[in-house]
Scaffold this motif. Structure first.
Motif, PDB file in Angstrom:
ATOM      1  N   ALA A  99      41.658  37.911  51.378  1.00 51.53           N
ATOM      2  CA  ALA A  99      40.359  37.320  51.666  1.00 51.53           C
ATOM      3  C   ALA A  99      39.950  36.342  50.581  1.00 51.53           C
ATOM      4  CB  ALA A  99      39.309  38.424  51.815  1.00 51.53           C
ATOM      5  N   VAL A 100      40.269  36.660  49.321  1.00 48.10           N
ATOM      6  CA  VAL A 100      39.884  35.773  48.218  1.00 48.10           C
ATOM      7  C   VAL A 100      40.921  34.672  48.019  1.00 48.10           C
ATOM      8  CG1 VAL A 100      39.223  35.725  45.806  1.00 48.10           C
ATOM      9  CG2 VAL A 100      38.741  37.723  47.162  1.00 48.10           C
ATOM     10  N   GLY A 101      42.193  35.016  48.246  1.00 46.96           N
ATOM     11  CA  GLY A 101      43.270  34.095  47.889  1.00 46.96           C
ATOM     12  C   GLY A 101      43.970  34.640  46.657  1.00 46.96           C
ATOM     13  N   GLN A 102      45.326  34.670  46.701  1.00 51.92           N
ATOM     14  CA  GLN A 102      46.043  35.399  45.651  1.00 51.92           C
ATOM     15  C   GLN A 102      45.900  34.720  44.301  1.00 51.92           C
ATOM     16  OE1 GLN A 102      49.367  34.832  44.222  1.00 51.92           O
ATOM     17  NE2 GLN A 102      49.531  36.882  43.340  1.00 51.92           N
ATOM     18  N   THR A 103      46.041  33.387  44.262  1.00 52.94           N
ATOM     19  CA  THR A 103      45.942  32.681  42.995  1.00 52.94           C
ATOM     20  C   THR A 103      44.543  32.805  42.401  1.00 52.94           C
ATOM     21  OG1 THR A 103      47.518  31.128  43.901  1.00 52.94           O
ATOM     22  CG2 THR A 103      46.414  30.481  41.906  1.00 52.94           C
ATOM     23  N   ARG A 104      43.540  32.700  43.296  1.00 58.95           N
ATOM     24  CA  ARG A 104      42.164  32.807  42.833  1.00 58.95           C
ATOM     25  C   ARG A 104      41.871  34.200  42.284  1.00 58.95           C
ATOM     26  NH1 ARG A 104      37.101  30.318  43.974  1.00 58.95           N
ATOM     27  NH2 ARG A 104      35.453  31.873  44.180  1.00 58.95           N
ATOM     28  N   ALA A 105      42.413  35.223  42.964  1.00 58.54           N
ATOM     29  CA  ALA A 105      42.195  36.593  42.491  1.00 58.54           C
ATOM     30  C   ALA A 105      42.820  36.796  41.112  1.00 58.54           C
ATOM     31  CB  ALA A 105      42.783  37.585  43.491  1.00 58.54           C
ATOM     32  N   ILE A 106      44.044  36.284  40.939  1.00 59.45           N
ATOM     33  CA  ILE A 106      44.703  36.405  39.630  1.00 59.45           C
ATOM     34  C   ILE A 106      43.906  35.668  38.567  1.00 59.45           C
ATOM     35  CG2 ILE A 106      46.667  35.537  38.327  1.00 59.45           C
ATOM     36  CD1 ILE A 106      48.482  36.507  40.247  1.00 59.45           C
ATOM     37  N   GLY A 107      43.427  34.465  38.906  1.00 57.33           N
ATOM     38  CA  GLY A 107      42.663  33.687  37.932  1.00 57.33           C
ATOM     39  C   GLY A 107      41.398  34.403  37.506  1.00 57.33           C
TER      40      GLY A 107
END
Lengths: 211, 100
Positions: A125-133
């Motif tokens: 839902a958030v986006g994997q790269t965004r979640a990691i960031g």
């Protein structure tokens, strides 16, 4: 479908790992290592870690391997006739036994860990790269900054090491060899140069002396 | 169905390959490449645990491991260049500057 990809990646990774440690020429080893790294990036994609897969391809297969190939080409490493240690075969068999025991323990362990909060639906839902960031710059900010410091130290260390003159060059700088004794090529060169310089100086003196 | 154990077995085999490479090879550069194989096995473990335990920590630590591997490769290759330029050694058995 993902099982097929898993077994393909596993087979290619292990085969190219074996080839990396058995090829004679370092360039061939580098090519096998690139294959291994790219297939590990494939594993990361199977594990829903697209950002890590991209970083793996860019940093490992792009930057680190190019560094290795630069050094291989720069040094012109000759492949010795004795590539392997014969006497360490026993040690490596022992290591293989230890790793086998670890594998048995791994197979018997249930891994009932505490499940985290980042479920795949939430991450999608958030986006994997965004979640990691977001996680990296909130919970792991201090380690991130320390990694930056570490990379700066590694850059400075590599430059200082590579600019340090070698032992023979430093010896030549610290004590200039006497004119008579010329132990290496550097001394021989000065011995050739010196009489010419002396001759020029004599001629110059003579020219001054006559008029 | 691929479980966590499959990934752990693959990464154990990769780690063993890297360890054997470090122990039996005589060429500097291939020893460093074997270290890279071991670091990648650890990365595979971290990301697999991160996926199966629903936590992002493993992926972030995997990023840090990649950064550390980059620094290690840079400094290690600089040391190799110095050793070769000074004609100190041609394979790993001959480096004994720190031995006493």
């Amino acid at each position: 479908m993902s099982a097929v990809f898993f077994y393909y990646f596993a087979a290619v990774t292990i085969i190219s790992g074996v080839l990396t440690i058995t090829f004679r020429s370092p360039v061939h080893c580098g090519v096998a290592l690139v294959t291994l790294l790219l297939h590990i990036a494939g594993f990361f994609i199977l594990l829903n870690a697209e950002f890590i897969a991209a970083v793996q391809v860019i940093v490992y297969a792009g930057a680190i391997l190019v560094l290795y190939l630069f050094v291989i080409m720069l040094l012109n490493l000759k492949t010795e006739e004795r590539v392997f240690h014969r006497r360490y075969a026993v040690v490596s068999l022992l290591m293989l036994a230890i790793v086998g025991q670890v594998a048995v323990l791994v197979l018997r362990s249930p891994f009932a860990g505490v499940s985290g909060t980042a479920t795949p639906e939430l991450v999608l839902a958030v986006g994997q790269t965004r979640a990691i960031g977001i996680t990296m710059f909130s919970d792991y900010l201090l380690p991130f900054e320390l990694i930056g410091l570490y990379l700066l130290a590694a850059i400075i260390g590599a430059i200082v090491l590579a600019k340090t003159p070698g032992i023979q060059e430093r010896r030549a700088q610290m004590e200039p060899p006497p004119a008579g004794a010329s132990p290496d090529g550097n001394g021989a060169e000065t011995a050739v140069v010196e009489p010419i310089g002396a001759g020029v100086a004599h001629g110059h003196e003579g020219g001054h002396g006559h008029p | 169905m691929i479980t966590l154990t499959h990934y752990l077995v693959v990464s154990t085999i990769l780690f063993a390959l890297g360890l054997i490479g470090v122990l039996i090879r005589r060429n500097f550069i291939i020893v460093l490449m074997s270290v890279e194989i071991m670091l990648n096995a650890a990365n595979l473990n971290l990301v697999a645990f991160s996926y199966y335990l629903h936590s992002l920590t493993g992926q972030i630590v995997a990023l840090f491991v990649i950064a550390i591997a980059a620094g290690e490769a840079a400094v290690g290759l600089a040391i190799i260049v110095v050793i070769f330029r000074g004609k100190i050694a041609t394979n790993v058995d001959q480096i004994n500057l720190l031995k006493w």
